[in-house]
Design an enzyme around this catalytic site. Structure first.
Site, PDB file in Angstrom:
ATOM      1  N   TYR A 176      -7.882   0.503  -3.841  1.00 35.65           N
ATOM      2  CA  TYR A 176      -6.744   1.015  -4.623  1.00 35.65           C
ATOM      3  C   TYR A 176      -5.879  -0.166  -5.005  1.00 35.65           C
ATOM      4  CZ  TYR A 176      -4.601  -0.201  -0.313  1.00 35.65           C
ATOM      5  OH  TYR A 176      -4.198  -0.934   0.766  1.00 35.65           O
ATOM      6  N   LYS A 219       0.239  -7.902  12.923  1.00 38.29           N
ATOM      7  CA  LYS A 219      -0.783  -6.969  12.426  1.00 38.29           C
ATOM      8  C   LYS A 219      -2.085  -7.253  13.157  1.00 38.29           C
ATOM      9  CE  LYS A 219      -2.849  -5.102   8.238  1.00 38.29           C
ATOM     10  NZ  LYS A 219      -2.880  -5.000   6.779  1.00 38.29           N
ATOM     11  N   THR A 276       1.675  -4.370   4.319  1.00 43.00           N
ATOM     12  CA  THR A 276       1.556  -4.697   5.744  1.00 43.00           C
ATOM     13  C   THR A 276       0.971  -6.093   5.996  1.00 43.00           C
ATOM     14  OG1 THR A 276      -0.626  -3.658   5.874  1.00 43.00           O
ATOM     15  CG2 THR A 276       1.275  -2.272   6.388  1.00 43.00           C
ATOM     16  N   ASP A 277       0.264  -6.652   5.006  1.00 44.98           N
ATOM     17  CA  ASP A 277      -0.452  -7.916   5.257  1.00 44.98           C
ATOM     18  C   ASP A 277       0.479  -9.046   5.696  1.00 44.98           C
ATOM     19  OD1 ASP A 277      -2.724  -6.587   4.487  1.00 44.98           O
ATOM     20  OD2 ASP A 277      -2.970  -7.626   2.578  1.00 44.98           O
ATOM     21  N   GLU A 302      -1.493 -28.609  27.703  1.00 44.22           N
ATOM     22  CA  GLU A 302      -2.794 -29.288  27.621  1.00 44.22           C
ATOM     23  C   GLU A 302      -2.730 -30.519  26.726  1.00 44.22           C
ATOM     24  OE1 GLU A 302      -6.550 -27.176  27.087  1.00 44.22           O
ATOM     25  OE2 GLU A 302      -5.475 -25.303  27.465  1.00 44.22           O
ATOM     26  N   THR A 361       0.822  -1.206   0.000  1.00 41.08           N
ATOM     27  CA  THR A 361       0.000   0.000   0.000  1.00 41.08           C
ATOM     28  C   THR A 361       0.854   1.252   0.000  1.00 41.08           C
ATOM     29  OG1 THR A 361      -1.791  -1.135   1.071  1.00 41.08           O
ATOM     30  CG2 THR A 361      -1.755   1.232   1.366  1.00 41.08           C
TER      31      THR A 361
HETATM   32  N1  ASP Z   1      -2.725  -5.566   0.762  1.00 39.23           N
HETATM   33  C1  ASP Z   1      -1.717  -4.601   1.084  1.00 39.23           C
HETATM   34  C2  ASP Z   1      -0.388  -5.291   1.172  1.00 39.23           C
HETATM   35  O1  ASP Z   1      -0.110  -5.972   2.120  1.00 39.23           O
HETATM   36  C3  ASP Z   1      -2.048  -3.934   2.364  1.00 39.23           C
HETATM   37  C4  ASP Z   1      -1.011  -2.995   2.907  1.00 39.23           C
HETATM   38  O2  ASP Z   1       0.093  -2.846   2.429  1.00 39.23           O
HETATM   39  O3  ASP Z   1      -1.342  -2.340   3.910  1.00 39.23           O
HETATM   40  O4  ASP Z   1       0.392  -5.149   0.279  1.00 39.23           O
END
Ligand code: ASP
Length: 356
Positions: free
Chosen positions: A53, A192, A119-120, A313, A40
């Site tokens: 996007y 995340k 971020t994923d 467990e 992103t």
């Molecule tokens: N789908 C995007 C990615 O991980 C989301 C992000 O970057 O926040 O590339």
């Protein structure tokens, strides 16, 4: 000397002094290489308020140009490694990244490395690099939750702060760090936690390593696990990793997902178990039978925080399982994939989960 010649002479002297000063200032600044992979932070939408996007639309040069003052911090070079949303991040790209960082880390003219990433799956690549890069120079990952075109895009400041951490001698030797929304996280600990909020990354068990504020940093913690220069994993000659699957635990979990993984050639299975890495009786039986066939079964947890303890467990000794300790399922999969590059005993494997 005629007046015109005198003026020309003075001008030449002035320009020479200015260019010397410029060259001296450049030489004093640290050198950082940014390796861009997409996400992103490189996303662009048609308007500033659009939720949807495409990721990975903006190049690294355009990203650098969009951050005011970034070139005052360091001499920056950008390289485009890939331009994908991190949902498409692959072991191939991770291996390319690790190898490139190892080349750059060995060079005298590189002080720090920044990786831009979606971020994923940021936590997975961060952990992979934490285990496979062989430098104690700062390696810092940054991303953003909002695309570059958004109102209040978070990418530019994350990139600025990422460079600020990459040039900080105090960041050295702390393993791969992730800088997002002013917080500095250790690759081992971050995860995340929100699908959309810019404050998405947390390090729930261990807390942050430090805080980054407009290029200045405060460090509070040093990650205590093995990483980078103390890691035994070396991918210099690796081009493929063994298949490791993640099976998600839930009430009335169908056990044949575990059988399907084995049938499809998985060498390891991570169970994103309920609670303390648990699963129903049918799944325990299927997992024990997979373990008997030589597939390594790691019990992790679908719960966001807490550890999975050995024999707590579930009787790991009897069933032949490994407990993931602090690692969530996605990071357990990274560690197990690397661990299975050579043959190891169950004890050795268990040890890895408490050391890395
Ligand atoms: N789908 C995007 C990615 O991980 C989301 C992000 O970057 O926040 O590339």
């Amino acid at each position: 000397m005629r007046l015109q010649h005198k003026t020309q002479f003075l001008l030449v002297i002035l320009l020479t002094v200015v260019s010397w000063q410029y060259a001296a200032a450049q030489a004093k600044k640290p050198n950082v290489v940014i390796l861009a992979t997409g996400g992103t932070i490189a996303g662009a939408a048609a308007t500033g308020t659009q939720a949807g996007y495409p990721s990975g639309a903006v190049t690294i040069d355009a990203m650098i140009a969009a951050v005011p003052g970034i070139k005052d911090l360091a001499n920056i070079k950008g390289e485009q490694i890939s331009n994908v949303g991190s949902q498409d991040m692959s072991f191939d790209i991770m291996l390319t990244l690790a190898k490139r960082i190892n080349e750059l880390g060995a060079r005298n003219d590189v002080d720090g490395i920044v990786v831009t990433h979606g971020t994923d799956t940021m936590e997975e690549t961060a952990f992979f690099l934490n285990l496979t890069v062989k430098t104690d120079k700062p390696v810092v990952m940054v991303g953003s939750m909002r695309p570059s075109t958004a109102v209040s895009a978070d990418g530019p400041l994350n990139l600025y702060n990422g460079i600020g951490v990459a040039i900080d001698p105090n960041a050295k030797g702390r393993g791969v760090l992730v800088v997002m929304n002013d917080w500095i996280h250790a690759a081992h600990s971050l995860t995340k936690t929100s699908t959309t909020a810019i404050q998405t990354f947390m390090s729930p068990l261990r807390g942050v390593v430090g805080v980054a504020t407009y290029g200045k940093n405060d460090f509070y913690n040093t990650p205590q696990w093995k990483h980078t220069t103390s890691s035994e994993f070396n991918v210099a000659n690796v081009s493929k990793l063994p298949r490791v699957d993640i099976v998600f635990g839930c009430a009335d979990m169908p056990a044949d997902l575990i059988d399907a993984s084995v049938a499809n050639g998985a060498k390891g299975i991570v169970i994103a178990g309920v609670g303390n890495g648990n699963m129903n009786k049918a799944s325990l039986d299927a997992a024990a039978s997979a373990a008997k066939k030589g597939v390594v079964v790691v019990r992790s947890s679908r719960v966001a925080t807490g550890t999975v303890g050995r024999n707590v467990e579930v009787n790991d000794d009897e069933l032949g399982f490994i407990a993931s300790d602090e690692l969530n399922p996605q990071k357990s999969r990274i560690l197990l994939s690397l661990a299975l590059l050579k043959s190891r005993t169950k004890d050795e494997l268990q040890n890895l989960f408490t050391s890395y």
